[in-house]
Design a protein around this motif. Sequence first.
Motif, PDB file in Angstrom:
ATOM      1  N   ARG A 156       0.858  -1.195   0.000  1.00 22.84           N
ATOM      2  CA  ARG A 156       0.000   0.000   0.000  1.00 22.84           C
ATOM      3  C   ARG A 156       0.893   1.244   0.000  1.00 22.84           C
ATOM      4  N   ILE A 157       0.442   2.306  -0.644  1.00 17.87           N
ATOM      5  CA  ILE A 157       1.216   3.547  -0.698  1.00 17.87           C
ATOM      6  C   ILE A 157       0.288   4.735  -0.505  1.00 17.87           C
ATOM      7  N   THR A 158       0.796   5.765   0.269  1.00 15.05           N
ATOM      8  CA  THR A 158       0.074   7.036   0.431  1.00 15.05           C
ATOM      9  C   THR A 158       1.036   8.170   0.134  1.00 15.05           C
ATOM     10  N   LYS A 159       0.484   9.307  -0.278  1.00 12.35           N
ATOM     11  CA  LYS A 159       1.329  10.459  -0.608  1.00 12.35           C
ATOM     12  C   LYS A 159       0.551  11.737  -0.324  1.00 12.35           C
ATOM     13  N   THR A 160       1.225  12.705   0.380  1.00 11.10           N
ATOM     14  CA  THR A 160       0.581  13.995   0.658  1.00 11.10           C
ATOM     15  C   THR A 160       1.650  15.054   0.928  1.00 11.10           C
ATOM     16  N   ASP A 161       1.328  16.303   0.605  1.00 14.85           N
ATOM     17  CA  ASP A 161       2.188  17.432   0.971  1.00 14.85           C
ATOM     18  C   ASP A 161       1.540  18.268   2.059  1.00 14.85           C
ATOM     19  N   GLY A 162       0.434  17.775   2.650  1.00 11.49           N
ATOM     20  CA  GLY A 162      -0.219  18.452   3.768  1.00 11.49           C
ATOM     21  C   GLY A 162      -0.969  19.699   3.364  1.00 11.49           C
ATOM     22  N   ALA A 163      -1.172  19.922   2.088  1.00  8.39           N
ATOM     23  CA  ALA A 163      -1.868  21.125   1.637  1.00  8.39           C
ATOM     24  C   ALA A 163      -2.706  20.788   0.417  1.00  8.39           C
ATOM     25  N   THR A 164      -3.613  21.656   0.103  1.00  7.34           N
ATOM     26  CA  THR A 164      -4.460  21.483  -1.078  1.00  7.34           C
ATOM     27  C   THR A 164      -4.127  22.510  -2.159  1.00  7.34           C
ATOM     28  N   THR A 171       8.450  26.166  -2.142  1.00  8.84           N
ATOM     29  CA  THR A 171       9.004  24.827  -1.948  1.00  8.84           C
ATOM     30  C   THR A 171       7.961  23.997  -1.208  1.00  8.84           C
ATOM     31  N   ILE A 172       7.710  22.769  -1.695  1.00  9.88           N
ATOM     32  CA  ILE A 172       6.751  21.905  -1.023  1.00  9.88           C
ATOM     33  C   ILE A 172       7.453  20.606  -0.650  1.00  9.88           C
ATOM     34  N   THR A 173       6.907  19.962   0.348  1.00 14.23           N
ATOM     35  CA  THR A 173       7.485  18.710   0.847  1.00 14.23           C
ATOM     36  C   THR A 173       6.409  17.634   0.860  1.00 14.23           C
ATOM     37  N   TYR A 174       6.658  16.545   0.099  1.00 14.53           N
ATOM     38  CA  TYR A 174       5.746  15.407   0.080  1.00 14.53           C
ATOM     39  C   TYR A 174       6.221  14.359   1.082  1.00 14.53           C
ATOM     40  N   THR A 175       5.265  13.702   1.689  1.00 18.76           N
ATOM     41  CA  THR A 175       5.562  12.556   2.557  1.00 18.76           C
ATOM     42  C   THR A 175       4.926  11.327   1.927  1.00 18.76           C
ATOM     43  N   ILE A 176       5.754  10.342   1.559  1.00 21.04           N
ATOM     44  CA  ILE A 176       5.298   9.096   0.920  1.00 21.04           C
ATOM     45  C   ILE A 176       5.506   7.967   1.917  1.00 21.04           C
ATOM     46  N   SER A 243       7.347  30.351 -12.427  1.00 18.29           N
ATOM     47  CA  SER A 243       6.337  30.556 -13.471  1.00 18.29           C
ATOM     48  C   SER A 243       5.283  29.462 -13.481  1.00 18.29           C
ATOM     49  N   ALA A 244       5.264  28.648 -12.436  1.00 19.39           N
ATOM     50  CA  ALA A 244       4.325  27.524 -12.406  1.00 19.39           C
ATOM     51  C   ALA A 244       2.891  28.009 -12.356  1.00 19.39           C
ATOM     52  N   THR A 245       2.010  27.267 -13.074  1.00 17.94           N
ATOM     53  CA  THR A 245       0.560  27.504 -13.026  1.00 17.94           C
ATOM     54  C   THR A 245      -0.132  26.156 -13.148  1.00 17.94           C
ATOM     55  N   GLY A 246      -1.454  26.174 -13.024  1.00 17.65           N
ATOM     56  CA  GLY A 246      -2.239  24.963 -13.198  1.00 17.65           C
ATOM     57  C   GLY A 246      -2.191  24.055 -12.007  1.00 17.65           C
ATOM     58  N   THR A 247      -2.956  22.943 -12.143  1.00 20.45           N
ATOM     59  CA  THR A 247      -3.057  21.981 -11.047  1.00 20.45           C
ATOM     60  C   THR A 247      -1.774  21.145 -10.981  1.00 20.45           C
ATOM     61  N   LEU A 248      -1.259  21.019  -9.794  1.00 23.64           N
ATOM     62  CA  LEU A 248      -0.041  20.237  -9.562  1.00 23.64           C
ATOM     63  C   LEU A 248      -0.464  18.848  -9.113  1.00 23.64           C
ATOM     64  N   THR A 249      -0.191  17.857  -9.992  1.00 22.36           N
ATOM     65  CA  THR A 249      -0.564  16.471  -9.695  1.00 22.36           C
ATOM     66  C   THR A 249       0.700  15.636  -9.663  1.00 22.36           C
ATOM     67  N   ASN A 250       0.850  14.867  -8.615  1.00 24.59           N
ATOM     68  CA  ASN A 250       2.043  14.056  -8.443  1.00 24.59           C
ATOM     69  C   ASN A 250       1.640  12.697  -7.907  1.00 24.59           C
ATOM     70  N   SER A 251       2.065  11.627  -8.624  1.00 26.94           N
ATOM     71  CA  SER A 251       1.666  10.271  -8.256  1.00 26.94           C
ATOM     72  C   SER A 251       2.883   9.440  -7.875  1.00 26.94           C
ATOM     73  N   ALA A 252       2.672   8.548  -6.945  1.00 28.61           N
ATOM     74  CA  ALA A 252       3.689   7.591  -6.533  1.00 28.61           C
ATOM     75  C   ALA A 252       3.067   6.205  -6.540  1.00 28.61           C
ATOM     76  N   SER A 253       3.873   5.157  -6.759  1.00 28.56           N
ATOM     77  CA  SER A 253       3.346   3.793  -6.830  1.00 28.56           C
ATOM     78  C   SER A 253       4.323   2.821  -6.202  1.00 28.56           C
ATOM     79  N   VAL A 254       3.777   1.646  -5.862  1.00 24.64           N
ATOM     80  CA  VAL A 254       4.574   0.551  -5.340  1.00 24.64           C
ATOM     81  C   VAL A 254       4.097  -0.732  -6.013  1.00 24.64           C
ATOM     82  N   ASN A 255       5.035  -1.624  -6.403  1.00 22.34           N
ATOM     83  CA  ASN A 255       4.698  -2.884  -7.067  1.00 22.34           C
ATOM     84  C   ASN A 255       5.516  -4.004  -6.459  1.00 22.34           C
TER      85      ASN A 255
END
Length: 830
Positions: A156-164, A171-176, A243-255
Amino acid sequence: MSERTAPPKQRRRDWVIILIILLLGFLCVIIAGQWAIRFSPTWKLDTNMASNLDPNSDFLTNRPVNYIEPLDPSILTQPVWVNVFLTPGALFDTRTPAPTVSAAPITPQTTITAAVPTQTSATTTITATLPVATKTSPYIPQPTLTPTPIKSVDLRITKTDGATTYTDGSTITYTIVVSNNGPSNVTGATVSDGPKPSQITTWGWCVAPCTPTVSSATNLSTTVNIASGASVTYTVRANISPSATGTLTNSASVNAPLSYVETDSNNNSATDTDSYVPSTISVDLGITKTDGATTYTVGSTVTYTIVVSNNGPNNVTGATVSDGPKPPQITTWGWCVAPCTPTVSNATNLSTTVNIASGASVTYTVLANIDANATGNLSNTASVNAPLGYTDTNSSNNIATDPDTPVFNLDLQITKDDGVTTYIPGSSVTYTIIVSNAGPANVTGATVADTFSSSITATWTCLASTGASCTASGSGSINDIVDIPVSGSLTYTVNASIASSASGVLSNMATVTAPSGYTDTNPANNSATDNDNQSSSADLEITTHTDNSSHYVPNAVKTYTIVVANAGPSNVTGATFTNNFNPTLNANITSWTCLATGLATCTTSGGAGDIIDVVNIPAGESITYAVFATAIGTPSGDLVNTASINSTLDVDTSTDTDILFVSSGTSNGGNIGTTQDSQIDVLPSGGSLILTLSSPITIGTHPGDDLIYYEQDLGGYIAMDWIILEVSDGSNWYTIFNWGDGSPNPGTNVNVVTTPANTADCSGEADNCNIDGAFPLADYLNNNIYSGITINIDNFGIPAGTVIRYIRITAPASDVPPDGAGIDGIYVTP
């Protein structure tokens, strides 16, 4: 994995395999004769490949590949349904292969001829000729196989940067978190995060707890071993493009690896989605603060250096800089932009705004006064904050604190002086001791000490300046616990009496000592000594030298009392006392005695003739001489008695002078005086005259009046001067008349005073008051020239039998006006 959950591609593969196996088996049944051979496939199913037909088929998963073996004869029994495909009359070879194996090669000679005649009727005839094949079949034994257990896991895998939301340039920090729900441990699971979203410029990752290095564009891709029930946490830190814009989507996976069965693939990926919130201006403000030390000195000053910097990427306008609140150890402080010298005059905290370009900094100097009573650790915090419209991309460096521990430094000082360089044994000196504190710290519980030698008897007082405290007074040595603020002082005044026996150098030292926990930065001034060399001195005095008379009568005995005293301060030894008369008179000392008290001594206790005596007189003591003398022969001039005391320390001389007094009368009484208004003496105010009676009076043996005191008749009245009459037996004096005290005089003829007919009232016994001549005054002389005041000595409480030898007449010093008294005469009645 069930059919419901298996992927479509896998299900199609399984069906193809099953159909091929069925066709091959069916063909073997049809074409096999008496002899048949079963061929194993050249493949087998992977252990993690599910089969819809038989997921646990040993044949499909564990059979060896590429081998040949005889077909079990039991399978040659033709099922009923096979006949459907056979021509009636067809033959089957049901022979069982030989159990032995021949090495000769197999030469099959099987000929199958199938004739299909033309159908002319409803009946069809098929004739098949099957020649007998000759063959030798080898026997290959079947190996024993052990099934391999299947390993299943639920990764199982979870991922979040604690913000919406996210902000450009931030600078953002993800926790996986990758976890294994079991039941098996897993080795070599694949974890990935990517591909990198377009909004992210660089990122980095590490296994938590950690701080990633954000320096590359490489995606997170790694393998991991996770025990059942355990988890691994990754920290991914990413820089967002300005210059970033738009929705920031970031995915992580485990196999799971190929050798594992994943029991739930629905939780093998996780996506964090943040919506874009435009930023205004991004900056990274930082602040540092230090005073360059780890300690602070109580009562001193400290200088803080505060550096505010802008690490960019943009300039900032109106950033807020503050230093405070003011720590309790600081009384006043001040600040300025360096280079500068602050004015330290208030308690206002540093609070200002500043504009800083990207990459630049501003330095502040803060100067603070430390309370002289400060205690505890000094902690001072400064901060910087971006203004509205700015985003500080790193808030961890917006606060700086400088901690210091206290150090109590001070400079206690003491001085001592008596203002002289010599001392005299038996004298006294006054020491002044001043204790002060030059700081920088106030002191509580310091000790002031002064131990006096046995030759000093001391009393002392202490006067404290404002804020200081000490014991107000005391006696003996000083051992005082005191408090002294910075610039405060204590003044001890010591009155020291020096013993008369003291000798040598008189040395006295006073000290001041800081209490535990304080450091005296200059111990050299913590003690003070006063040294005085010995210098003897004495004050010899003949304090008394009198015969209680100012007149002498030839052949009368004179009794002198002479007291020699030492007023100190030093003791006197080996002094010489002398006493004699002037040589012009035929007078001598018939006898004398010496009375010494205390530690004083006379060489001779008594004798006759002129006195020459060596004496020792300690300070404060005295010697008394009693001298009995007689003036004989025909007198000429004054009777002068001289006494002197002489030593190496002091000399004193005294004389007693009596003038000649002539008296006349009979053996049973007589008049002391001469002709009309011829005064025998004139006494100044405060003066006195002692007369020696040639015929003493014994109390209780002489009836009636004993004395008549005369004043001249001024024509019906007499003028009374203010006088006091006393009589003595040589040891005690008794008052028998007092004109001037305002009270009646009992035992006299003027015990009741009436108002004179021609003068003022004399009831107050005023000086020079005129007593009326009509008053019954005694007159024992002719022509009433003298009017007298009669006195009966027996009425004054004098013990019976007392022999009266002397009469003393005194003109009080307080008479008004101060004109003294004129003495006309005294008559002793027969």
